[in-house]
Design a protein around this motif. Structure first.
Motif, short mmCIF file in Angstrom:
data_model
loop_
_atom_site.label_atom_id
_atom_site.label_comp_id
_atom_site.label_asym_id
_atom_site.label_seq_id
_atom_site.Cartn_x
_atom_site.Cartn_y
_atom_site.Cartn_z
N SER A 167 0.85 -1.19 0.00
CA SER A 167 0.00 0.00 0.00
C SER A 167 0.89 1.25 0.00
CB SER A 167 -0.89 0.00 1.25
OG SER A 167 -0.05 0.16 2.38
N ARG A 168 0.31 2.40 -0.32
CA ARG A 168 1.06 3.67 -0.30
C ARG A 168 1.65 3.92 1.09
NH1 ARG A 168 3.58 7.32 0.84
NH2 ARG A 168 3.54 9.52 0.13
N GLU A 169 0.89 3.64 2.13
CA GLU A 169 1.35 3.89 3.49
C GLU A 169 2.58 3.05 3.82
OE1 GLU A 169 -1.95 2.98 2.78
OE2 GLU A 169 -2.26 5.15 2.55
N ALA A 170 2.63 1.86 3.24
CA ALA A 170 3.73 0.94 3.58
C ALA A 170 4.99 1.20 2.75
CB ALA A 170 3.27 -0.50 3.40
N LEU A 171 4.88 2.09 1.76
CA LEU A 171 6.01 2.26 0.84
C LEU A 171 7.30 2.77 1.51
CD1 LEU A 171 4.50 3.58 -2.54
CD2 LEU A 171 5.76 1.46 -2.15
N PRO A 172 7.22 3.77 2.44
CA PRO A 172 8.50 4.23 3.03
C PRO A 172 9.27 3.08 3.69
CG PRO A 172 6.73 5.75 3.58
CD PRO A 172 6.08 4.57 2.91
N GLU A 173 8.58 2.26 4.47
CA GLU A 173 9.26 1.14 5.12
C GLU A 173 9.75 0.12 4.08
OE1 GLU A 173 10.65 0.75 7.81
OE2 GLU A 173 11.17 -1.35 7.53
N GLU A 174 8.98 -0.05 2.99
CA GLU A 174 9.39 -0.96 1.92
C GLU A 174 10.73 -0.48 1.31
OE1 GLU A 174 8.20 -3.76 0.94
OE2 GLU A 174 9.17 -4.03 -1.01
N PHE A 175 10.83 0.84 1.10
CA PHE A 175 12.09 1.37 0.53
C PHE A 175 13.24 1.24 1.53
CE2 PHE A 175 9.49 3.03 -2.87
CZ PHE A 175 10.35 3.04 -3.95
N ARG A 176 12.97 1.47 2.82
CA ARG A 176 14.06 1.34 3.81
C ARG A 176 14.52 -0.12 3.89
NH1 ARG A 176 11.38 5.71 6.45
NH2 ARG A 176 9.85 4.32 7.38
N ARG A 177 13.55 -1.04 3.86
CA ARG A 177 13.88 -2.47 3.94
C ARG A 177 14.69 -2.88 2.70
NH1 ARG A 177 12.22 -6.99 2.07
NH2 ARG A 177 10.66 -6.03 0.75
N PHE A 178 14.25 -2.39 1.56
CA PHE A 178 14.95 -2.70 0.31
C PHE A 178 16.39 -2.15 0.36
CE2 PHE A 178 15.98 -2.03 -4.20
CZ PHE A 178 15.56 -3.22 -4.77
N ALA A 179 16.52 -0.93 0.91
CA ALA A 179 17.86 -0.31 1.00
C ALA A 179 18.79 -1.18 1.84
CB ALA A 179 17.75 1.09 1.60
N ARG A 180 18.27 -1.70 2.97
CA ARG A 180 19.13 -2.55 3.81
C ARG A 180 19.55 -3.80 3.04
NH1 ARG A 180 15.22 -0.93 7.67
NH2 ARG A 180 14.02 -2.86 7.44
N GLY A 181 18.58 -4.38 2.31
CA GLY A 181 18.87 -5.61 1.56
C GLY A 181 19.89 -5.38 0.46
N GLN A 191 1.68 5.04 -8.28
CA GLN A 191 0.90 4.98 -9.53
C GLN A 191 1.08 3.63 -10.25
OE1 GLN A 191 1.53 8.41 -12.06
NE2 GLN A 191 1.72 9.74 -10.28
N ALA A 192 2.02 2.83 -9.78
CA ALA A 192 2.25 1.51 -10.41
C ALA A 192 1.07 0.60 -10.10
CB ALA A 192 3.53 0.90 -9.86
N PRO A 193 0.80 -0.37 -10.98
CA PRO A 193 -0.22 -1.37 -10.64
C PRO A 193 0.16 -2.04 -9.31
CG PRO A 193 0.64 -1.70 -12.88
CD PRO A 193 1.47 -0.64 -12.25
N PRO A 194 -0.83 -2.50 -8.54
CA PRO A 194 -0.53 -2.99 -7.19
C PRO A 194 0.60 -4.02 -7.14
CG PRO A 194 -2.89 -2.88 -7.54
CD PRO A 194 -2.26 -2.51 -8.84
N ASP A 195 0.66 -4.92 -8.11
CA ASP A 195 1.70 -5.95 -8.02
C ASP A 195 3.08 -5.45 -8.43
OD1 ASP A 195 1.10 -5.72 -10.68
OD2 ASP A 195 1.33 -7.85 -11.11
N GLN A 196 3.16 -4.20 -8.89
CA GLN A 196 4.47 -3.63 -9.25
C GLN A 196 4.88 -2.50 -8.30
OE1 GLN A 196 6.70 -4.51 -11.68
NE2 GLN A 196 5.37 -6.30 -11.88
N ARG A 197 4.08 -2.28 -7.25
CA ARG A 197 4.34 -1.14 -6.37
C ARG A 197 5.51 -1.47 -5.44
NH1 ARG A 197 -1.17 0.12 -4.21
NH2 ARG A 197 -1.74 0.47 -6.39
N ARG A 198 6.69 -1.45 -6.03
CA ARG A 198 7.90 -1.85 -5.29
C ARG A 198 9.05 -0.95 -5.73
NH1 ARG A 198 6.28 -7.06 -7.13
NH2 ARG A 198 7.86 -7.02 -8.76
N PRO A 199 10.13 -0.91 -4.95
CA PRO A 199 11.28 -0.07 -5.35
C PRO A 199 11.78 -0.36 -6.76
CG PRO A 199 11.53 -0.80 -3.08
CD PRO A 199 10.31 -1.49 -3.61
N ASN A 200 11.78 -1.63 -7.16
CA ASN A 200 12.37 -1.97 -8.45
C ASN A 200 11.76 -1.20 -9.62
OD1 ASN A 200 14.26 -4.00 -7.75
ND2 ASN A 200 12.55 -5.32 -7.24
N ILE A 201 10.47 -0.87 -9.54
CA ILE A 201 9.83 -0.28 -10.72
C ILE A 201 10.36 1.12 -11.01
CG2 ILE A 201 7.74 0.56 -9.49
CD1 ILE A 201 7.77 -0.95 -13.02
N ILE A 202 10.53 1.94 -9.98
CA ILE A 202 11.04 3.30 -10.25
C ILE A 202 12.53 3.25 -10.58
CG2 ILE A 202 11.41 3.86 -7.78
CD1 ILE A 202 10.66 6.77 -8.52
#
Ligand SMILES: C[S@@+](CC[C@H](N)C(=O)[O-])C[C@H]1O[C@@H](n2cnc3c(N)ncnc32)[C@H](O)[C@@H]1O
Length: 390
Positions: free
Chosen positions: A6-20, A48-59
């Motif tokens: 979800s949009r709300e979860a994106l900041p934590e998703e990017f931080r988690r991705f950064a650590r990985g 704005q990505a479709p839900p299954d693409q709403r991840r750091p990789n897309i941008i």
């Protein structure tokens, strides 16, 4: 099955991705993703990505795609892949990035990234809304070659009809056109096609992987979003999904794409769901060929009931003809697939390589954990046909 963010979860998703990615040796993307996590405008763009693409990789892929296409911006100087693509010496154009712990460097790349995104907002919004990230990891062939060599040895001289399920750009169906160098204990062993422009290296931690040539009767790739590498735009998108920090993998992918474009080995591409396509495909494979179904790093995209459907479909095929089912998947992603334990008891592995043999004359399917491997094929622990089980 991939989770949706979800949009709300994106900041934590990017931080988690950064650590990985930092652990994976990708400081540029770590710096960029930490910055995106704090930038609401960029987070809205990703949303704005479709839900299954709403991840750091897309941008990340969308920006890389524009840079590889020649977008003129200071950000390009931070991407060694851009210099490499344009035949420039990497060191001469790439901004210095030798201190990954230094905040100013991370800030520098993110400042340039954020400025680039604002300058290219319309193109990025379109890419993010319409594209899906796509990868094809050629390095996995260092495990596929010995695994297919094992299948070939057991096929009583019949050439293999190799069906690669979730084939992406079908680069791994050219496995026998690549050159291999296996580092084994104190020695090295070369295999595959000597002098190939695609050279793969692998450290063999255990065992002796067989590397005898494999006779191939047919090469068939199945994917619901196949990539046609003869199309320049598709090839650029595939390269854009690579990480600029991993110049070696980027270069490998470029070489494999060039090889596939000039290969005289015919590869048949089938667009569609892998289970449904199997039903239509298998009757077209002549009896003189031994059917070998392969998938690598695909089952993560299948929900448990889809994994069960795949297993049932292969069991149904086995009532009509002998079949070898070979897969390399992360064990925690494949709860519904047969997965014998590693014979050495080493337990956790990024990727398990499993061979299931079945057919009308077999009393039951037999599953062997042929190997454990690095997810990109950098190392291999080869067990061979021991440890048969569920
Ligand atoms: C991570 S990529 C792996 C590609 C390649 N096998 C490799 O190892 O490099 C996963 C691929 O599986 C495809 N895929 C996922 N689910 C699928 C399905 N149900 N039917 C067909 N293809 C699927 C995706 O489109 C993607 O190309």
């Amino acid at each position: 099955m991939r989770e949706q963010t979800s949009r709300e979860a994106l900041p934590e998703e990017f931080r988690r991705f950064a650590r990985g990615v930092e652990r994976d040796g990708a400081p540029r993307y770590a710096g960029i993703c930490r910055g995106i996590a704090t930038d609401p405008w960029l987070l809205d763009l990703v949303a704005q990505a479709p839900p299954d693409q709403r991840r750091p990789n897309i941008i990340l892929a969308a920006v890389h795609y524009l840079l590889l296409g020649g977008a003129d911006h200071p950000l390009a100087a931070w991407y060694p892949t851009v210099a490499a693509l344009h035949g420039q010496p990497v060191g001469a154009t790439c901004a210095p990035f030798d201190d990954v712990d230094g905040a100013p460097l991370a800030d520098g790349i993110f400042t340039a990234f954020a400025s680039f995104c604002r300058a290219h907002r319309d193109e990025l919004a379109l890419l993010i809304a319409t594209r899906a990230t796509q990868t094809n990891e050629v390095g996995r062939c260092t495990a596929l070659l010995p695994a297919l060599s094992t299948v070939a040895k057991r096929s009583n001289g019949a050439p293999l009809a190799v069906v690669d399920l979730g084939t992406s750009a079908a680069l791994n169906l050219h496995f026998d056109e690549y050159a291999y160098r296996y580092a084994m204990h104190d020695a090295t062993r070369d295999a595959g096609r000597a002098g190939s422009r695609v050279m793969l290296h692998c450290d063999v931690i255990d065992g002796e992987p067989p590397t005898a040539p494999v006779a191939v009767a047919r090469r068939i790739g199945v994917d619901r979003s196949p990539v046609d590498v003869r199309d320049d735009d598709s090839a650029r998108w595939l390269l854009a999904c690579q990480w600029p920090d991993h110049l070696d993998r980027f270069s490998l992918a470029r070489d494999a794409i060039a090889l596939a474009r000039s290969s005289d080995q015919p590869v048949e591409m089938v667009e569609g769901d892998l289970v449904e396509s199997l039903r239509r495909l298998v009757p077209t494979v002549p009896d003189h060929a031994h059917l070998c179904l392969v998938h690598t790093w695909v089952a993560a995209y299948l929900a448990p009931d889809e994994q069960r459907a795949l297993r049932a479909e292969i069991a149904a095929i086995a009532t009509t003809r002998p079949v070898s089912w070979l897969f390399a998947e992360a064990p925690y992603e494949v709860p519904e697939l047969p997965l014998p334990l590693s014979p050495d008891g080493s337990g956790k592995s990024p990727t398990a390589v499993v061979l299931v043999e079945d057919g009308p004359d077999a009393p039951a399917p037999s599953a062997s954990r042929l190997a454990d491997m690095h997810s990109h094929g950098r190392w291999l622990r080869w067990f061979g046909l021991v440890g048969q089980g569920r």
